[in-house]
Design an enzyme around this catalytic site. Structure first.
Site, mmCIF file in Angstrom:
data_model
loop_
_atom_site.group_PDB
_atom_site.id
_atom_site.type_symbol
_atom_site.label_atom_id
_atom_site.label_comp_id
_atom_site.label_asym_id
_atom_site.label_seq_id
_atom_site.Cartn_x
_atom_site.Cartn_y
_atom_site.Cartn_z
ATOM 1 N N ASP A 173 0.805 -1.145 -0.195
ATOM 2 C CA ASP A 173 0.088 -0.040 -0.062
ATOM 3 C C ASP A 173 0.664 1.329 -0.026
ATOM 4 O OD1 ASP A 173 -1.792 -2.014 0.408
ATOM 5 O OD2 ASP A 173 -3.005 -1.173 1.835
ATOM 6 N N GLU A 415 0.650 -9.440 11.912
ATOM 7 C CA GLU A 415 0.762 -9.049 10.400
ATOM 8 C C GLU A 415 2.184 -8.387 9.978
ATOM 9 O OE1 GLU A 415 -2.048 -5.572 9.900
ATOM 10 O OE2 GLU A 415 -1.879 -5.720 7.763
HETATM 11 C C1 GLC Z 1 -3.415 -4.280 3.397
HETATM 12 C C2 GLC Z 1 -2.216 -4.976 2.724
HETATM 13 C C3 GLC Z 1 -2.672 -5.630 1.539
HETATM 14 C C4 GLC Z 1 -3.529 -6.880 2.189
HETATM 15 C C5 GLC Z 1 -4.622 -6.343 2.859
HETATM 16 C C6 GLC Z 1 -5.369 -7.511 3.532
HETATM 17 O O1 GLC Z 1 -4.257 -3.469 2.535
HETATM 18 O O2 GLC Z 1 -1.384 -3.880 2.166
HETATM 19 O O3 GLC Z 1 -1.425 -6.170 0.893
HETATM 20 O O4 GLC Z 1 -3.721 -7.561 1.034
HETATM 21 O O5 GLC Z 1 -4.294 -5.275 4.173
HETATM 22 O O6 GLC Z 1 -4.489 -8.099 4.262
#
Ligand code: GLC
Length: 450
Positions: A173, A415
């Site tokens: 992101d 995470e």
């Molecule tokens: C965030 C992360 C992305 C992931 C999502 C759900 O947006 O940056 O890579 O897919 O979360 O875990």
């Protein structure tokens, strides 16, 4: 670490438990509370771990992803949970404005790194040959449509590199190259006003993530508003790529995405071959071109690859974890791979106590617990280790795998983690951290007691 670490069996049992509690019957959410929907590359990573012990569930996870496929082949990054409590999320996107969006489920209007072929192959590897063929036959049409969509819509000038239209499509992101570009684009007036009046703090009322995770570990409010603003702009164009590209827009040829695509193409070929199909000729040409086009992202001075802007073809020379993804693509020669491994092993770049940081430690962007701006993530570690092994850098791959497993053993599948101290951050009980740990423990050639 001085605490006695749990045995491999109990780490695996703990990870399975997390995957069970995040399962809703047909798919696995990334983490309760923070991520209530199905995400594209999450489900691919999740199914790779599931394939190690519950092949049926792994297959179901991917079939469930295909519910969201648009009739033009696009796979959306999010399929929204089928519940009234998520009306706001669905309304923000309004994917139904586009005629290709499915009727029966509500989705986002953008994609995410194309990891589906990898997941299909990993599941295939666990099946007997006759079942493998029927699994591939099942998946091939959707995969083919998806790859054709990427080239048709996202590589309009036939350059071999596909473009992204929102930072979320990269999966990383707010990685520095993206934020750097985002800040170069003019800010809409309403966001400048909010910033000037210091009203951005009010965004906490609308943000789900900062209700679950300390704000310092997430993207800041102004950048979050800029992301939201891009969604609004894309939505006004009804998610129609021709209209989106008509006017200069924020478009980016992302390194990680294109490396994953190159690897996915290799898998697509393998799948087609196994079931006796021939990849359509024009797609085959585009696939070849992609492998060559990666070279256009190489910078001889910095001796590394970068992403570049679609319009100006300017490399965005902000280093990030993406720099190591060409190892995963498998499309670079050994001498280039050696250059990347030098960076991986250098303490001023990526060599930390708990590798691999999402931004090298010598970057001005490095932020120990900042979202995609410093911490180590299990999914990127997994991709890099996979690439390293294929290039024969087994020692480096094992070091990354061992350190990743150690983090999970000590703290549980969070995470992300500080690459310096190992402290856990972001969501707890995060699905891809759990599933990839299972895969690494069972196949990663390591013995934790070593
Ligand atoms: C965030 C992360 C992305 C992931 C999502 C759900 O947006 O940056 O890579 O897919 O979360 O875990």
């Amino acid at each position: 670490m001085n605490k006695e670490l749990p045995s491999n069996d109990s780490i695996i049992a703990g990870c399975k438990q997390v995957l069970d509690s995040n399962h809703n019957g047909s798919y696995t959410i990334p983490a309760g509370g923070l991520y209530p929907h199905q995400w594209l590359w999450d489900s691919c990573f999740i199914s790779i771990g599931l394939a190690e012990y519950d092949i049926k569930r792994a297959q179901k996870e991917l079939r469930s992803l295909l519910r969201g496929q648009w009739s033009n082949g696009m796979l959306p990054n999010i399929i929204f949970a089928d519940s009234d409590s998520h009306k706001t999320d669905k309304n923000i996107w309004q994917s139904w404005r586009n005629a290709y969006a499915p009727d029966h489920v509500s989705t986002s209007g953008i994609t995410q790194p194309p990891l589906l072929a990898e997941a299909v192959i990993r599941i295939g590897a666990k099946l007997k040959s006759v079942d493998r063929r029927s699994w591939y036959q099942d998946m091939y049409p959707a995969l083919l449509a998806y790859h054709e969509w990427m080239y048709r819509e996202r590589d309009p000038h036939n350059e071999g590199l596909v473009l992204l239209i929102h930072p979320w499509e990269s999966g990383l992101d707010n990685s520095p190259p993206w934020i750097d570009q985002l800040h170069l684009h003019s800010k809409p007036l309403w966001i400048s006003v909010i910033e000037k009046l210091n009203l951005d703090k009010l965004a906490v009322f609308f943000r789900r993530d900062t209700k679950h995770v300390p704000p310092g570990q997430r993207v800041n409010n102004i950048d979050a508003l800029l992301y939201f603003n891009i969604i609004q702009r894309l939505k006004r164009k009804n998610w129609d790529i021709e209209r989106i590209l008509e006017r200069s827009h924020f478009t980016f040829q992302d390194l990680t995405f294109n490396c994953i695509l190159i690897r996915a193409n290799q898998h697509l070929r393998e799948i087609a071959k196994t079931i006796g199909r021939k990849i359509p000729e024009d797609l085959d040409e585009r696939i070849k071109k992609s492998e060559e086009a990666l070279d256009n992202l190489w910078d001889g001075f910095y001796k590394q690859y970068f992403s570049r802007t679609f319009i100006t073809h300017k490399l965005v020379k902000e280093p990030s974890i993406s720099a190591l993804m060409p190892l995963y693509s498998g499309a670079i020669d050994k001498s280039r791979a050696e250059e990347l491994v030098k960076m991986l092993n250098s303490t001023s770049h990526f060599s930390t106590k708990y590798p691999v940081p999402s931004v090298p430690v010598n970057s001005s962007w490095y932020n120990e617990l900042g979202y995609w701006q410093g911490p180590t993530w299990i999914n990127t570690n997994w991709l890099i280790a996979d690439g390293l092994k294929r290039y024969g850098f087994n020692g480096e791959a094992e070091r990354i795998i061992k350190s990743s497993v150690e983090l999970i053993a000590e703290h549980g599948p969070h995470e992300y983690f500080s690459a310096k101290s190992g402290s856990p951050a972001g969501a707890r009980n995060f699905s891809w951290s759990a599933s990839l740990t299972i895969e690494m423990l069972l196949n990663g050639l390591i013995n934790k007691e070593d």
